[in-house]
Scaffold this motif. Structure first.
Motif, PDB file in Angstrom:
ATOM      1  N   ARG A  16       0.836  -1.218   0.000  1.00 17.85           N
ATOM      2  CA  ARG A  16       0.000   0.000   0.000  1.00 17.85           C
ATOM      3  C   ARG A  16       0.858   1.249   0.000  1.00 17.85           C
ATOM      4  NH1 ARG A  16      -0.845   1.150   5.799  1.00 17.85           N
ATOM      5  NH2 ARG A  16      -0.025  -0.576   7.010  1.00 17.85           N
ATOM      6  N   ILE A  18       3.038   4.524  -0.506  1.00 19.48           N
ATOM      7  CA  ILE A  18       4.106   4.941  -1.420  1.00 19.48           C
ATOM      8  C   ILE A  18       4.703   3.728  -2.147  1.00 19.48           C
ATOM      9  CG2 ILE A  18       6.464   5.878  -1.439  1.00 19.48           C
ATOM     10  CD1 ILE A  18       5.549   7.712   0.932  1.00 19.48           C
ATOM     11  N   ASP A  37       6.052  -7.607   1.204  1.00 20.25           N
ATOM     12  CA  ASP A  37       5.319  -6.978   2.304  1.00 20.25           C
ATOM     13  C   ASP A  37       5.069  -8.005   3.392  1.00 20.25           C
ATOM     14  OD1 ASP A  37       3.788  -4.049   2.235  1.00 20.25           O
ATOM     15  OD2 ASP A  37       3.071  -5.396   3.796  1.00 20.25           O
ATOM     16  N   VAL A  62       7.494 -11.069   2.922  1.00 21.67           N
ATOM     17  CA  VAL A  62       8.866 -10.987   3.437  1.00 21.67           C
ATOM     18  C   VAL A  62       8.924  -9.876   4.488  1.00 21.67           C
ATOM     19  CG1 VAL A  62      11.288 -10.488   2.897  1.00 21.67           C
ATOM     20  CG2 VAL A  62       9.898 -11.736   1.233  1.00 21.67           C
ATOM     21  N   ASP A  63       9.328 -10.251   5.690  1.00 22.46           N
ATOM     22  CA  ASP A  63       9.610  -9.261   6.730  1.00 22.46           C
ATOM     23  C   ASP A  63      11.048  -8.815   6.498  1.00 22.46           C
ATOM     24  OD1 ASP A  63      10.401  -7.897   8.990  1.00 22.46           O
ATOM     25  OD2 ASP A  63       9.618  -9.369  10.413  1.00 22.46           O
ATOM     26  N   VAL A  64      11.242  -7.542   6.154  1.00 18.57           N
ATOM     27  CA  VAL A  64      12.581  -7.086   5.769  1.00 18.57           C
ATOM     28  C   VAL A  64      13.587  -7.145   6.923  1.00 18.57           C
ATOM     29  CG1 VAL A  64      11.779  -5.632   3.877  1.00 18.57           C
ATOM     30  CG2 VAL A  64      12.045  -4.630   6.170  1.00 18.57           C
ATOM     31  N   ASN A  90      11.522   0.691   0.967  1.00 18.64           N
ATOM     32  CA  ASN A  90      10.403   1.574   1.318  1.00 18.64           C
ATOM     33  C   ASN A  90       9.675   1.143   2.595  1.00 18.64           C
ATOM     34  OD1 ASN A  90       7.901   3.395   0.503  1.00 18.64           O
ATOM     35  ND2 ASN A  90       7.107   1.323   0.807  1.00 18.64           N
ATOM     36  N   SER A 141      13.977   7.924   2.996  1.00 15.41           N
ATOM     37  CA  SER A 141      14.258   8.683   4.210  1.00 15.41           C
ATOM     38  C   SER A 141      13.009   9.507   4.519  1.00 15.41           C
ATOM     39  CB  SER A 141      15.511   9.545   4.000  1.00 15.41           C
ATOM     40  OG  SER A 141      15.792  10.308   5.141  1.00 15.41           O
ATOM     41  N   TYR A 154      12.203   7.304  14.886  1.00 18.95           N
ATOM     42  CA  TYR A 154      11.994   7.405  13.428  1.00 18.95           C
ATOM     43  C   TYR A 154      12.966   8.404  12.795  1.00 18.95           C
ATOM     44  CZ  TYR A 154       9.134   8.040   9.133  1.00 18.95           C
ATOM     45  OH  TYR A 154       8.670   8.117   7.837  1.00 18.95           O
ATOM     46  N   LYS A 158      15.711   7.557  10.002  1.00 22.57           N
ATOM     47  CA  LYS A 158      15.678   8.201   8.679  1.00 22.57           C
ATOM     48  C   LYS A 158      16.963   8.994   8.409  1.00 22.57           C
ATOM     49  CE  LYS A 158      11.718   6.752   7.093  1.00 22.57           C
ATOM     50  NZ  LYS A 158      11.759   5.588   6.172  1.00 22.57           N
ATOM     51  N   GLY A 185       8.227  14.788   2.277  1.00 18.88           N
ATOM     52  CA  GLY A 185       7.525  15.545   3.314  1.00 18.88           C
ATOM     53  C   GLY A 185       6.206  14.844   3.580  1.00 18.88           C
ATOM     54  N   ILE A 187       3.026  13.068   2.907  1.00 19.13           N
ATOM     55  CA  ILE A 187       2.375  12.318   1.817  1.00 19.13           C
ATOM     56  C   ILE A 187       1.109  11.669   2.398  1.00 19.13           C
ATOM     57  CG2 ILE A 187       2.653  10.536   0.061  1.00 19.13           C
ATOM     58  CD1 ILE A 187       4.773  12.765  -0.209  1.00 19.13           C
ATOM     59  N   THR A 189      -1.110   9.049   3.131  1.00 14.64           N
ATOM     60  CA  THR A 189      -1.156   7.577   3.129  1.00 14.64           C
ATOM     61  C   THR A 189      -1.760   7.110   4.464  1.00 14.64           C
ATOM     62  OG1 THR A 189       0.973   7.222   4.209  1.00 14.64           O
ATOM     63  CG2 THR A 189       1.030   7.431   1.811  1.00 14.64           C
ATOM     64  N   THR A 192       0.244   8.482   7.492  1.00  7.80           N
ATOM     65  CA  THR A 192      -0.033   9.831   7.995  1.00  7.80           C
ATOM     66  C   THR A 192      -1.454   9.903   8.577  1.00  7.80           C
ATOM     67  OG1 THR A 192      -0.246  10.391   5.630  1.00  7.80           O
ATOM     68  CG2 THR A 192       1.674  11.244   6.785  1.00  7.80           C
TER      69      THR A 192
HETATM   70  P1  NAP Z   1       2.342   2.808   4.883  1.00  5.91           P
HETATM   71  O1  NAP Z   1       1.139   3.245   4.117  1.00  5.91           O
HETATM   72  O2  NAP Z   1       2.219   2.585   6.347  1.00  5.91           O
HETATM   73  O3  NAP Z   1       2.952   1.515   4.183  1.00  5.91           O
HETATM   74  C1  NAP Z   1       4.090   0.895   4.690  1.00  5.91           C
HETATM   75  C2  NAP Z   1       4.143  -0.529   4.202  1.00  5.91           C
HETATM   76  O4  NAP Z   1       5.322  -1.151   4.761  1.00  5.91           O
HETATM   77  C3  NAP Z   1       2.940  -1.358   4.683  1.00  5.91           C
HETATM   78  O5  NAP Z   1       2.421  -2.101   3.596  1.00  5.91           O
HETATM   79  C4  NAP Z   1       3.549  -2.247   5.742  1.00  5.91           C
HETATM   80  O6  NAP Z   1       2.948  -3.524   5.867  1.00  5.91           O
HETATM   81  C5  NAP Z   1       4.953  -2.443   5.206  1.00  5.91           C
HETATM   82  N1  NAP Z   1       5.865  -2.949   6.230  1.00  5.91           N
HETATM   83  C6  NAP Z   1       5.975  -2.564   7.527  1.00  5.91           C
HETATM   84  N2  NAP Z   1       6.908  -3.293   8.167  1.00  5.91           N
HETATM   85  C7  NAP Z   1       7.410  -4.164   7.259  1.00  5.91           C
HETATM   86  C8  NAP Z   1       8.392  -5.181   7.312  1.00  5.91           C
HETATM   87  N3  NAP Z   1       9.057  -5.451   8.440  1.00  5.91           N
HETATM   88  N4  NAP Z   1       8.662  -5.882   6.178  1.00  5.91           N
HETATM   89  C9  NAP Z   1       7.987  -5.632   5.035  1.00  5.91           C
HETATM   90  N5  NAP Z   1       7.048  -4.680   4.924  1.00  5.91           N
HETATM   91  C10 NAP Z   1       6.750  -3.957   6.022  1.00  5.91           C
HETATM   92  O7  NAP Z   1       3.539   3.883   4.727  1.00  5.91           O
HETATM   93  P2  NAP Z   1       3.854   4.980   3.606  1.00  5.91           P
HETATM   94  O8  NAP Z   1       3.306   6.274   4.081  1.00  5.91           O
HETATM   95  O9  NAP Z   1       3.501   4.473   2.261  1.00  5.91           O
HETATM   96  O10 NAP Z   1       5.455   5.081   3.778  1.00  5.91           O
HETATM   97  C11 NAP Z   1       6.361   4.357   2.969  1.00  5.91           C
HETATM   98  C12 NAP Z   1       7.778   4.790   3.328  1.00  5.91           C
HETATM   99  O11 NAP Z   1       7.909   6.200   3.150  1.00  5.91           O
HETATM  100  C13 NAP Z   1       8.162   4.505   4.773  1.00  5.91           C
HETATM  101  O12 NAP Z   1       9.514   4.145   4.853  1.00  5.91           O
HETATM  102  C14 NAP Z   1       7.926   5.846   5.445  1.00  5.91           C
HETATM  103  O13 NAP Z   1       8.704   5.959   6.613  1.00  5.91           O
HETATM  104  C15 NAP Z   1       8.375   6.785   4.344  1.00  5.91           C
HETATM  105  N6  NAP Z   1       7.816   8.135   4.462  1.00  5.91           N
HETATM  106  C16 NAP Z   1       6.465   8.366   4.432  1.00  5.91           C
HETATM  107  C17 NAP Z   1       5.986   9.659   4.543  1.00  5.91           C
HETATM  108  C18 NAP Z   1       4.520  10.001   4.511  1.00  5.91           C
HETATM  109  O14 NAP Z   1       4.183  11.169   4.718  1.00  5.91           O
HETATM  110  N7  NAP Z   1       3.631   9.050   4.269  1.00  5.91           N
HETATM  111  C19 NAP Z   1       6.886  10.718   4.710  1.00  5.91           C
HETATM  112  C20 NAP Z   1       8.243  10.450   4.746  1.00  5.91           C
HETATM  113  C21 NAP Z   1       8.702   9.158   4.620  1.00  5.91           C
HETATM  114  P3  NAP Z   1       1.659  -3.758   6.827  1.00  5.91           P
HETATM  115  O15 NAP Z   1       0.557  -3.050   6.157  1.00  5.91           O
HETATM  116  O16 NAP Z   1       1.472  -5.232   6.848  1.00  5.91           O
HETATM  117  O17 NAP Z   1       2.051  -3.173   8.150  1.00  5.91           O
END
Ligand code: NAP
Length: 253
Positions: A16, A18, A37, A62-64, A90, A141, A154, A158, A185, A187, A189, A192
């Motif tokens: 899901r 990004i 994921d 896969v748990d990273v 990611n 990051s 966090y 990052k 910044g 996003i 999702t 957030t």
């Molecule tokens: P998200 O919607 O919460 O999606 C994160 C995905 O990572 C989820 O599908 C989650 O799986 C998966 N995940 C978590 N732990 C994992 C693991 N150990 N192994 C494999 N997959 C795992 O987050 P997002 O907003 O898209 O963010 C994606 C990346 O961008 C992250 O690194 C986040 O820190 C970074 N970021 C996001 C923002 C923002 O504003 N959204 C800003 C800056 C940086 P589950 O659904 O099963 O938990």
């Protein structure tokens, strides 16, 4: 894509947000894509969306942060889709809290997914990249790397990913492998949305307050990050390495 050979990408946490948008974009660019994921069903659904749109994709649970699972997953990708020479680290989680309330579990969980995960995934895929004399690693990051209240774990992870990015860029450059970081910044999702819930406001209120501080005057979307990742992994971006690109609708630093 101006590729001479079809490439295979792995995008972690791509069920899901990004990650899913990036997986779809790389597939549209012509890459075969492996969705990694935690949630197998969600990962498969994300991969099926790509195949339904005419792309090539597989979804793997896969748990990273799990060394063996990473090795197994990466080997399967090499067998089923071809050598993974593009990696987008990611996968991410939040365990926000003020320092005095932050548990060791909150600290370790965040370090494990972001830092240990990016390390394990990069180490497992680098041999395919160095053998191919081509590779692209993109690490997610965040603007939180510059400091953010309630995110000691966090923001440290990052910021750590930025050092990791620059070091891998130095080590792997001579093999044709570039390593860059995207620092998004705000996003929109699930991540957030969860933050809005934690601070006790609706997502609309949360978004409105943040958008007021964003120079381009809107919230970021997963496709904004996918677009940047698409550029960084492209064949033509081979001279861009060790960079942190803030994708935040305006300057942050
Ligand atoms: P998200 O919607 O919460 O999606 C994160 C995905 O990572 C989820 O599908 C989650 O799986 C998966 N995940 C978590 N732990 C994992 C693991 N150990 N192994 C494999 N997959 C795992 O987050 P997002 O907003 O898209 O963010 C994606 C990346 O961008 C992250 O690194 C986040 O820190 C970074 N970021 C996001 C923002 C923002 O504003 N959204 C800003 C800056 C940086 P589950 O659904 O099963 O938990």
């Amino acid at each position: 894509m101006t590729s001479t050979a079809p490439r295979t990408a792995i995008v972690t946490g791509a069920a899901r947000g990004i990650g899913a948008a990036t997986a779809r974009r790389l597939a549209a660019d012509g890459l075969a894509v492996a969705v990694f994921d935690l949630d197998e069903a969600a990962g498969l659904a994300s991969a099926e969306q790509i195949t339904a749109a005419g792309g090539r994709a597989i979804g793997l649970a896969v748990d990273v942060a799990d060394e063996e699972a990473v090795q197994r997953g990466v080997s399967r990708v090499a067998e089923e889709l071809g050598a993974p020479t593009v990696l987008v680290n990611n996968a991410g989680i939040l365990r926000d809290n003020l320092l005095f309330k932050m548990t060791v579990g909150d600290w370790d969980a965040v370090m494990n997914v972001h830092l240990r995960g990016a390390f394990l995934m990069s180490r497992a895929t680098q041999k395919y990249m160095t053998e191919a004399k081509f590779g692209r690693i993109v690490n997610l990051s965040s603007t939180s790397a510059l400091g953010n209240r309630g995110q000691a774990n966090y923001s440290a992870a990052k910021a750590g990913l930025q050092g990791f990015t620059k070091t891998l860029a130095i080590e792997l450059g001579k093999f044709g492998v570039t390593v860059n970081a995207i620092a998004p910044g705000f996003i929109a999702t699930d991540m957030t949305a969860a933050t809005a819930e934690r601070v006790g406001v609706t997502f609309e209120q949360f978004t409105e307050a943040l958008v007021g501080q964003i120079p381009v005057g809107r919230a970021g979307q997963p496709d904004d990050i996918a677009h940047t990742a698409s550029f960084l992994v492209s064949e033509g971006a081979g001279f861009v390495s060790g960079q942190v690109i803030y994708v935040a609708g305006g300057p942050t630093d």
